[in-house]
Write a protein that holds these residues in place. Structure first.
Motif, PDB file in Angstrom:
ATOM      1  N   THR A 171      40.536  40.307  24.494  1.00 39.90           N
ATOM      2  CA  THR A 171      40.924  40.699  25.847  1.00 39.90           C
ATOM      3  C   THR A 171      42.178  41.554  25.827  1.00 39.90           C
ATOM      4  N   ARG A 227      43.183  50.184  27.150  1.00 38.70           N
ATOM      5  CA  ARG A 227      43.012  50.806  28.463  1.00 38.70           C
ATOM      6  C   ARG A 227      44.320  51.378  28.952  1.00 38.70           C
ATOM      7  N   ARG A 253      45.212  55.196  29.816  1.00 40.89           N
ATOM      8  CA  ARG A 253      45.649  55.624  31.143  1.00 40.89           C
ATOM      9  C   ARG A 253      46.870  56.519  31.073  1.00 40.89           C
ATOM     10  N   GLU A 266      52.258  46.063  38.457  1.00 37.86           N
ATOM     11  CA  GLU A 266      51.015  45.804  37.714  1.00 37.86           C
ATOM     12  C   GLU A 266      51.072  44.421  37.056  1.00 37.86           C
ATOM     13  N   ILE A 270      50.460  41.846  39.621  1.00 37.82           N
ATOM     14  CA  ILE A 270      49.032  41.707  39.948  1.00 37.82           C
ATOM     15  C   ILE A 270      48.337  40.858  38.882  1.00 37.82           C
ATOM     16  N   ALA A 284      49.250  37.320  39.282  1.00 34.20           N
ATOM     17  CA  ALA A 284      48.667  36.739  40.493  1.00 34.20           C
ATOM     18  C   ALA A 284      47.192  36.407  40.277  1.00 34.20           C
ATOM     19  N   ILE A 285      46.473  37.277  39.600  1.00 36.51           N
ATOM     20  CA  ILE A 285      45.054  36.991  39.424  1.00 36.51           C
ATOM     21  C   ILE A 285      44.813  36.050  38.262  1.00 36.51           C
ATOM     22  N   GLY A 286      45.870  35.518  37.684  1.00 36.84           N
ATOM     23  CA  GLY A 286      45.670  34.402  36.781  1.00 36.84           C
ATOM     24  C   GLY A 286      45.951  34.654  35.310  1.00 36.84           C
ATOM     25  N   VAL A 333      48.138  34.223  32.141  1.00 37.99           N
ATOM     26  CA  VAL A 333      49.234  33.348  31.754  1.00 37.99           C
ATOM     27  C   VAL A 333      50.274  34.210  31.026  1.00 37.99           C
ATOM     28  N   GLU A 388      49.498  35.924  27.795  1.00 29.71           N
ATOM     29  CA  GLU A 388      48.564  37.048  27.818  1.00 29.71           C
ATOM     30  C   GLU A 388      49.282  38.340  28.156  1.00 29.71           C
ATOM     31  N   LEU A 422      46.322  29.292  35.566  1.00 31.23           N
ATOM     32  CA  LEU A 422      44.918  28.960  35.299  1.00 31.23           C
ATOM     33  C   LEU A 422      44.207  28.531  36.582  1.00 31.23           C
ATOM     34  N   ARG A 480      44.971  29.626  39.585  1.00 26.94           N
ATOM     35  CA  ARG A 480      44.735  30.872  40.337  1.00 26.94           C
ATOM     36  C   ARG A 480      43.511  31.593  39.785  1.00 26.94           C
ATOM     37  N   ARG A 481      43.448  31.643  38.446  1.00 24.31           N
ATOM     38  CA  ARG A 481      42.364  32.354  37.786  1.00 24.31           C
ATOM     39  C   ARG A 481      41.010  31.785  38.183  1.00 24.31           C
ATOM     40  N   PHE A 519      43.234  37.003  45.545  1.00 29.28           N
ATOM     41  CA  PHE A 519      44.338  37.556  46.328  1.00 29.28           C
ATOM     42  C   PHE A 519      44.007  38.939  46.864  1.00 29.28           C
ATOM     43  N   LEU A 559      46.066  47.931  43.594  1.00 26.23           N
ATOM     44  CA  LEU A 559      45.082  48.220  42.533  1.00 26.23           C
ATOM     45  C   LEU A 559      45.817  48.903  41.386  1.00 26.23           C
ATOM     46  N   LEU A 560      45.241  48.794  40.186  1.00 23.54           N
ATOM     47  CA  LEU A 560      45.832  49.511  39.053  1.00 23.54           C
ATOM     48  C   LEU A 560      45.469  50.986  39.188  1.00 23.54           C
ATOM     49  N   THR A 589      42.712  53.778  37.188  1.00 19.23           N
ATOM     50  CA  THR A 589      41.737  52.827  36.680  1.00 19.23           C
ATOM     51  C   THR A 589      40.577  52.807  37.664  1.00 19.23           C
ATOM     52  N   GLU A 625      36.674  48.853  36.875  1.00 19.38           N
ATOM     53  CA  GLU A 625      37.611  48.233  35.937  1.00 19.38           C
ATOM     54  C   GLU A 625      38.626  47.369  36.681  1.00 19.38           C
ATOM     55  N   GLU A 649      36.839  44.232  37.523  1.00 22.43           N
ATOM     56  CA  GLU A 649      36.537  43.417  36.338  1.00 22.43           C
ATOM     57  C   GLU A 649      37.752  42.663  35.797  1.00 22.43           C
ATOM     58  N   LEU A 650      38.953  43.127  36.197  1.00 29.36           N
ATOM     59  CA  LEU A 650      40.182  42.613  35.591  1.00 29.36           C
ATOM     60  C   LEU A 650      40.268  41.081  35.537  1.00 29.36           C
ATOM     61  N   PRO A 651      40.001  40.367  36.658  1.00 30.28           N
ATOM     62  CA  PRO A 651      40.102  38.899  36.587  1.00 30.28           C
ATOM     63  C   PRO A 651      39.094  38.294  35.609  1.00 30.28           C
ATOM     64  N   LEU A 678      38.131  39.664  32.859  1.00 31.52           N
ATOM     65  CA  LEU A 678      38.672  39.897  31.520  1.00 31.52           C
ATOM     66  C   LEU A 678      39.541  38.714  31.109  1.00 31.52           C
ATOM     67  N   TYR A 679      40.364  38.238  32.061  1.00 32.35           N
ATOM     68  CA  TYR A 679      41.233  37.112  31.745  1.00 32.35           C
ATOM     69  C   TYR A 679      40.442  35.821  31.604  1.00 32.35           C
ATOM     70  N   ARG A 729      30.822  40.995  32.801  1.00 37.50           N
ATOM     71  CA  ARG A 729      31.856  41.629  33.627  1.00 37.50           C
ATOM     72  C   ARG A 729      31.236  42.733  34.475  1.00 37.50           C
ATOM     73  N   ARG A 742      37.736  42.646  43.994  1.00 31.04           N
ATOM     74  CA  ARG A 742      38.440  42.055  42.862  1.00 31.04           C
ATOM     75  C   ARG A 742      38.770  40.590  43.130  1.00 31.04           C
TER      76      ARG A 742
END
Lengths: 402, 237
Positions: free
Chosen positions: A4, A11, A15, A309, A312, A315-317, A319, A322, B83, B85-86, B91, B98-99, B102, B106, B109-111, B113-114, B122, B158
């Motif tokens: 991952t 990526r 970018r 970034e 974000i 926030a989306i999880g 740790v 990572e 974990l 949150r994941r 959110f 957004l990134l 990207t 993509e 897909e980000l969450p 990926l984690y 994905r 997302r």
């Protein structure tokens, strides 16, 4: 988890291609400089060693006069005589053979082709003193040598120019005012380090050269082979004593001849080039460290710039580890990419410089691997601090960051 | 509200310490039922953002308990909350977040990926989420190539790609004109109704709050009152 972070790092690099390239530039130049300098340095050292080895190891070169140049005023010191050769051979312990040399310039002619070259008169001893094997044919026989017969062993350059690369052995060519039978061809040795083409020569029995060209019994150079079991320094001292006595140099008067120990020259030159290589490599290594600092600098800027970034991601999880790994892997991938580009660049520099420097092209896997490993290590070391800073961010503050 | 998915009891939050300490929350009690659509309102400084941060497991209360799916969130450390949150939370932010550079896919897909999903999963889940917000055809566009409303829909995709239990939206229409805002609210309403996602939304616009079933009013670090929106409520029940 590594997969991952690896994807994320790639990526992120993709970018920001320009920024990534500029970041790695320091590493690229550093690695290229270290690898190119060390490789070229080693090539130079080995070229010097080869050229000296061609003169023969454990060989003493004796010339009249002091040093290579002619001393200022005063009469020119006398050349050696055949009796000196015999005396050294018979009276100095540890001497395997003494090859006298008398040389002169002359033009060789064969079937309309002509070529100006150097004639070296010597004895069969030269082939035992110097490692210079024949590619074709034979050396002269003892009767031929004693009679001073007009037989020639030619160098590769002469063969190329006079015989157009064709068969030379058994042919009869003209050289100066005489004609001589070609009985052998020497193996090619290439450019000499001390100027001139070693293959541009015709070797004849010394008596033939003295009688037909120089018109005297003078010997301008003696090559003395020294037994491996003896120290060249001790043999050199014995020869010096003998020659002083024979040339009536007494007390504190200076020698009017000089004895060169090729081994000593070899050691000195090798030591010098090795030292220079190390100094240049050290300077190049500094640029590698500077490149690492460049990576850290950009990564720190990048962490600040990408605070939101990171927020974000947290926030989306993601740790903390990572995020740390992502930035660390990014730094390591950048420095390894830089290292790879640097290695390629180094090969280009080496390929371009070797013909100019007249040294053989070499590839040294050790220095390539070491430089690459150092580049990767720099990525880890200088990437860790920015990565830890990124991982330690508070997601709420990071998200609010403008 | 027999089985609340979220339950706050006597939650306080103090920033700083000593004489300069600021008490943002002064003892909040709040229950949110699974499947509810909640709008959180209140003037700035009323404690609604602090509460949302705590509900989003981004922050912990200074005192009190926060039960989320029977987890005592106030006892969890940073990574454990990450974990959580994941796994359960999505959110949506006012500024889309957004990134850049990207593609929409993509970003979505980000969450995943984690979560360690493979490429194929994905892609499938990402496209499904984009399809749900009506942007499947825009999957390879970067945020710069999308309008504000489209960006927010990507952000929603997302947030829902992991099929979360709770979607937290912080002024999701704050940067959009009224037409786009209504589109986004309709999308959130659909997600709430069709996928059963609990939606928590901070807003200061009554028109947007009208889409919610429950409206929680904050004032001075306390829950002032909880209204039930009957128009929506009738439709839900």
């Amino acid at each position: 988890m590594f997969g991952t972070t690896f994807i994320l790092a790639l990526r992120s690099i993709r970018r920001h291609l320009l920024r990534s390239f500029l970041t790695t530039l320091g590493i690229v130049i550093g690695v290229a400089a270290v690898v190119a300098m060390v490789t070229l340095g080693k090539a130079t050292t080995s070229a010097v060693q080869q050229q000296i080895a061609a003169l023969g190891t454990n060989v003493l070169q004796i010339r009249p006069g002091q040093g290579f140049g002619r001393g200022g005023g005063g009469p020119r010191p006398p050349d050696f005589k055949p009796e000196d050769v015999t005396a050294i051979e018979q009276q100095v312990a540890g001497v395997t053979a003494v090859a006298p040399q008398a040389s002169t310039a002359a033009t060789a002619i064969y079937e309309g082709a002509n070529w100006s070259t150097t004639i070296q008169g010597t004895t069969n001893a030269v082939f035992t003193v110097q490692p210079w094997p024949l590619a074709q044919g034979r050396t002269w026989t003892v009767p031929e040598e004693q009679a001073g017969k007009a037989v020639c062993i030619i160098g590769n350059t002469v063969r190329q120019n006079l015989f157009r690369g064709g068969d030379a052995v058994g042919r009869r060519m003209r050289i100066g005012d005489i004609s001589c039978d070609v009985i052998g061809v020497l193996t090619a040795r290439g450019q000499a380090g001390f100027g001139g083409d070693q293959d541009d020569t015709v070797v004849m029995p010394i008596k033939a050269v003295q009688r037909r060209f120089t018109g005297s019994r003078d010997i301008r150079l003696m090559l003395v082979g020294v037994d491996q079991a003896y120290s060249t320094t001790a043999v050199q001292a014995s020869i010096s004593d003998l020659l002083r006595e024979r040339r009536n140099i007494t007390g504190t008067k200076q020698d009017d001849f000089n004895i060169f120990d090729t081994k000593q020259i070899s050691d000195t030159l090798t030591g010098t080039t090795t030292l220079l290589t190390r100094i240049v490599a050290a300077v190049a290594a500094i640029s590698l460290v500077v490149g690492g600092i460049g990576i850290m600098n950009i990564m720190l800027v990048s962490v600040t710039e990408r605070t939101r970034e990171i927020g974000i991601r947290l926030a989306i999880g993601a740790v903390a580890n990572e995020v740390l790994m992502q930035f660390l892997v990014e730094a390591v991938v950048l420095s390894m990419l830089g290292g790879l580009i640097g290695l390629v660049l180094a090969q280009l520099v080496i390929a371009g410089a070797t013909p100019l420097m007249q040294v053989p092209w070499t590839f040294d896997p050790t220095i390539n691997m070491v430089a690459f490993a150092i580049a990767a290590a720099i990525g880890v070391v200088f990437g860790y601090f920015p990565a830890r800073r990124a991982a330690g961010l508070n997601p709420i503050d990071a998200l609010r960051h403008e | 509200m027999t089985d609340p998915i979220i339950s706050l009891r006597a939650v306080t939050k103090v920033y700083g310490s000593g004489p300069t300490a600021f008490q943002a929350l002064k003892g909040v009690d709040l229950d949110i039922a699974a499947g509810d659509f909640v709008a959180v309102m209140g003037p700035s400084g009323s404690g609604k953002s602090t509460t949302m941060n705590i509900l989003g497991c981004l922050d912990v209360p200074s005192a009190g308990t926060f039960l989320f799916r029977r987890h005592h969130v106030e006892t969890l450390d940073r990574d454990q909350r990450a974990l959580l949150r994941r796994k359960y939370l999505g959110f949506v932010f006012q500024g889309f977040n957004l990134l850049s550079r990207t593609s929409a896919l993509e970003n979505v897909e980000l969450p995943l990926l984690y979560r360690g999903d493979d490429r194929k999963r994905r892609r499938e889940a990402g496209m499904a989420a984009l399809d749900k917000v009506g942007l499947a055809d825009w999957w390879d566009h970067t945020p710069a190539e999308l309008s504000g409303g489209q960006q927010q829909r990507v952000a929603i995709a997302r947030a829902i790609v992991t099929r979360p239990d709770v979607l937290l939206a912080d002024e999701p229409t704050g940067n959009l004109d009224s037409e786009r805002s209504i589109e986004i609210m309709e999308l959130l309403t659909d997600l709430n109704r069709e996928s059963g996602i609990t939606v928590l939304m901070v807003t200061h616009e009554p028109e947007m709050a009208a889409f919610a079933h429950t409206v929680v009013h904050f004032k001075d670090g306390l829950v002032e009152r909880v209204d039930t929106n009957h128009r929506m409520g009738q439709e839900v029940s």
